[in-house]
Enzyme design. Structure first.
Site, PDB file in Angstrom:
ATOM      1  N   TYR A 168      41.053  56.960 110.286  1.00 44.45           N
ATOM      2  CA  TYR A 168      39.890  57.085 111.405  1.00 44.45           C
ATOM      3  C   TYR A 168      39.990  58.184 112.266  1.00 44.45           C
ATOM      4  CZ  TYR A 168      36.718  53.008 111.061  1.00 44.45           C
ATOM      5  OH  TYR A 168      35.776  52.199 110.668  1.00 44.45           O
TER       6      TYR A 168
ATOM      7  N   ASP B 295      46.772  51.332 117.917  1.00 44.53           N
ATOM      8  CA  ASP B 295      46.880  52.852 117.780  1.00 44.53           C
ATOM      9  C   ASP B 295      47.332  53.449 119.008  1.00 44.53           C
ATOM     10  OD1 ASP B 295      45.744  52.563 115.485  1.00 44.53           O
ATOM     11  OD2 ASP B 295      43.611  52.891 116.157  1.00 44.53           O
TER      12      ASP B 295
ATOM     13  N   MET C 126      40.546  52.141 140.244  1.00 44.02           N
ATOM     14  CA  MET C 126      39.447  52.521 140.953  1.00 44.02           C
ATOM     15  C   MET C 126      39.943  52.450 142.426  1.00 44.02           C
ATOM     16  SD  MET C 126      36.888  52.764 138.998  1.00 44.02           S
ATOM     17  CE  MET C 126      35.630  53.091 139.951  1.00 44.02           C
TER      18      MET C 126
END
EC number: 1.4.3.-
Length: 736
Positions: A467, A379, A534
């Site tokens: 969706y 998607d 991170m």
């Protein structure tokens, strides 16, 4: 005569497609009557407080309501200028990119072209980390273009006005589809007389036809060398929910560049089109026999002194002890950057995450038949997760106290446009507890200390055809970041000749659940992979698998027979950090800064805390799984590489899987005490049920990024409790 009729129909649907595109891009939102929600006490400053630091957008009442209600007025972005090196490209910058590109020799021969991606080329990481407000802001655009059928990666220097080619693309695959690709694919089959005859033979009027562009995946050499898409259609007669009325078995294979039909497959002529009964989900369409009913009274958060967060320069959010940058993105949806939390002891902002975003979504359907086997969507890489983001609905998608942020994107020809109200930011309080302790009466101490948990949410919602995905980044004052994904919208269903389970002979495989007469909800999965760069108190970090192991005692050692022990294993290379979650082999997954320690010597860190998730069960040599090999593990760790952002590859459309996270990770590069990126995949197995018909209630799951020895002690120990005087009481409206 037939050719002229086909041409008229083609032009009609082309016009409808353009209207749909225009409406989609500029879709306004409506607000319910605020009088129905609350009538504040005259002594409460809440509703009219001048302290509210977010003044409402300029509003213009509609004329079709008995009690006019303010409606958001689109904000003008014409004068926007970048204030931060990570700010998205502005309207003016996008227009300049288009002008510079069209004057470049690559585009000068007037060959057909499309701009599949025009986004900020972010400065390198050290430059962003060193930047301070008032410093110059370098501006470049990263462009993915196709010209005469060939893909190109380009960099446009907005400061110098130059265009630079960045070399060839990957071995296989094509760029993300443009909105124009998708809309044109839906009407292109109407130019084919055979297609029109087939639809009419199914008993569907061409005026009631609704078609979807379905990415074709990759299943062999016959599909190489051209951009292909498959189109399947539905009947929209008597319902807005055309998804529940499939013309089963009719599939058109289309060349996306020429818009020519390559092949028509029709293997469902004996399958009836389901009726429209009970399929419409719009509130305005409920009849007297299916009257809407209110289960709860309206509810709204109370903030008498206004919100506690600010949005500076359009994109920098400051709330409580957090500061971070928010950027709408056409592929990722929303990007969170430079997330830092303030230390209660030192007062300093400390780095937690340099960049986090939705990297890819993989949605494979579990039906191997001719009209379904290829439905294995990416998607983000195929459709653009942000391109499918719809304007959020005030008071329903987001609460009254929300701040809305627009997305500014480029169309396929490079023309900029605004996706209004694409992101909302708001404070949330659901009655949760931040921390508490009450002493038992047996101690003789009358102590009851409780602190409420208020969080800050950054939300976007993408409607990828049927969706709907809701993605929340939730920040807590204790330093935790929760990433939550909600699934709603409408199932992709299969037409069936059966109207009752008792009619199905033997053990015939439906590949799903019979939801209604002639409607099967096909089993499928959803995998959402997040890119988490991170930087825990600095860029050089390590990944530690803290394995929880059972230890057995000797008879002389203790009355206990067993206990648990935490064994720390520092990942040296990428393969050491490939993690499949196992319930009976548990671990904690820490990202630590080995160069910095707490007062008592623990390495400073954050941990990834999984919640309910799912793992892909597809065979690794199955073509869809080869393309989506990034779902083979739930956790991966790679060294920072600015070219490795998209788990399914930069060009995932019709790719063969040579440029995925799994390929990068198998290089087994060193990751100890390096600038590293963590990848986490959140998964859902979905076996549809009747409650999902005709539209499904939201199903959610999440994972946490939680401090672990990052602070010296509880970072919210000294926050005060609420007092009665802080919260004026609002009287319920007379009609409530």
């Amino acid at each position: 005569m037939e050719a002229r009729q086909s041409l008229r129909l083609m032009l009609l649907f082309f016009s409808i497609a353009l209207i749909f595109l225009f409406t989609w891009v500029n879709l306004p939102s409506t607000l319910p009557d605020t009088a129905e929600l609350l009538d504040c006490d005259a002594t409460s400053p809440w509703c009219t407080s001048s302290k509210n630091r977010f003044q409402p957008k300029q509003r213009q009442p509609p004329t079709n309501l008995k009690n006019p209600v303010p409606r958001p007025h689109p904000r003008s972005h014409v004068s926007d200028t970048p204030q931060h090196p990570l700010d998205p490209l502005t309207l003016q910058e996008l227009s300049r990119v288009r002008t510079l590109l069209l004057s470049h020799p690559l585009f000068a021969n007037r060959a057909p072209y499309a701009l599949h991606s025009v986004v900020l080329e972010e400065p390198d990481k050290p430059s962003v980390l060193a930047w301070r407000k008032g410093d110059p802001i370098p501006r470049q655009a990263s462009v993915v273009a196709s010209v005469a059928g060939e893909s190109h990666l380009l960099t446009v220097d907005l400061d110098k006005g130059g265009v630079t080619a960045q070399g060839a693309g990957p071995l296989s695959g094509y760029p993300t589809m443009t909105i124009e690709d998708m809309t044109s694919a839906t009407w292109a089959p109407l130019a084919d007389p055979e297609f029109n005859r087939t639809v009419l033979a199914r008993g569907v009027d061409l005026a009631d036809l609704a078609c979807l562009p379905i990415s074709s995946g990759w299943f062999g050499r016959a599909e190489e060398g051209r951009r292909l898409i498959k189109v399947q259609c539905y009947s929209s007669k008597d319902t807005a929910n055309f998804y529940m009325r499939p013309i089963e078995g009719l599939t058109v294979l289309l060349d996306m560049d020429t818009k020519r039909v390559v092949e028509i497959t029709d293997k469902g002529s004996d399958i009836p089109i389901p009726t429209a009964a009970n399929t419409d989900y719009r509130f305005s369409q409920f009849d007297q026999n299916r009257r809407a009913y209110r289960l709860i009274n309206p509810i709204s958060i109370e903030q008498p002194q206004g919100p506690s967060f600010t949005v500076e320069d359009g994109h920098v959010v400051k709330w409580a002890n957090w500061e971070f940058h928010v950027k709408p993105d056409p592929r990722a949806g929303v990007i969170i950057s430079r997330a830092r939390v303030r230390d209660p002891e030192s007062g300093q902002l400390r780095d937690v995450m340099y960049k986090g975003f939705t990297s890819e979504l993989f949605v494979p359907y579990m039906d191997p038949t001719d009209a379904w086997y290829f439905k294995t969507y990416m998607d983000a890489g195929e459709y653009g997760f942000g391109l499918q983001a719809m304007p959020l609905d005030p008071l329903n998608d987001c609460p009254r106290n929300a701040y809305f942020m627009d997305g500014v994107f480029a169309a396929g020809d490079g023309t900029p446009y605004v996706r209004s109200d694409m992101v909302c930011i708001y404070e949330s309080y659901a009655g949760d507890v931040g921390w508490r302790h009450a002493e038992s009466p047996i101690t003789g101490m009358e102590i009851r200390e409780v602190r409420p948990k208020v969080t800050l949410v950054v939300r976007m919602a993408a409607s990828v055809a049927n969706y709907d995905y809701i993605v929340d980044w939730e920040f807590q004052t204790d330093g935790l970041i929760r990433v939550k994904v909600g699934l709603s919208g409408i199932l992709m269903v299969k037409g069936s000749s059966y109207s009752n389970i008792d009619d199905i002979p033997g053990q015939e495989d439906l590949y799903g659940t019979l939801l209604s007469e002639n409607v099967i909800g096909v089993i499928h999965d959803h995998y959402v992979t997040f890119h988490l760069d991170m930087d825990v108190d600095g860029a050089d970090n390590s990944f530690v698998n803290v394995n929880i192991q059972k230890q057995e005692t000797s008879p002389e050692e203790s009355p206990r027979r067993s206990y648990l022990k935490a064994v720390r294993n520092v990942a040296k290379t990428e393969k050491d950090a490939q993690v499949k979650l196992k319930l009976y082999d548990p671990s904690e997954f820490h990202v630590v800064n080995p160069n910095k320690k707490t007062r008592v010597g623990n390495p400073i860190g954050y941990k990834i805390v999984p919640a309910g998730t799912a793992a892909s069960l597809l065979a690794h040599d199955d073509p869809p799984q080869k393309r989506a090999a990034f779902t083979n593990n739930q956790i991966w760790v790679t060294p920072y590489n600015r070219t490795e952002q998209w788990a399914g590859g930069l060009f995932s459309y019709q790719s063969q899987g040579e440029d995925t996270l799994a390929v990068w990770s198998n290089r087994d590069r060193p990751i100890e005490n390096k600038d590293i990126v963590v990848w986490y995949t959140l998964g859902f197995h979905h076996i549809p049920c009747q409650e999902d018909f005709p539209i499904m209630p939201t199903v959610s799951s999440s994972f946490d990024l939680k401090p672990v020895n990052f602070f010296e002690s509880n970072p919210i120990l000294r926050i005060p409790p609420n007092a009665e005087k802080d919260l004026p009481v609002c009287k319920a409206a007379a009609s409530a």
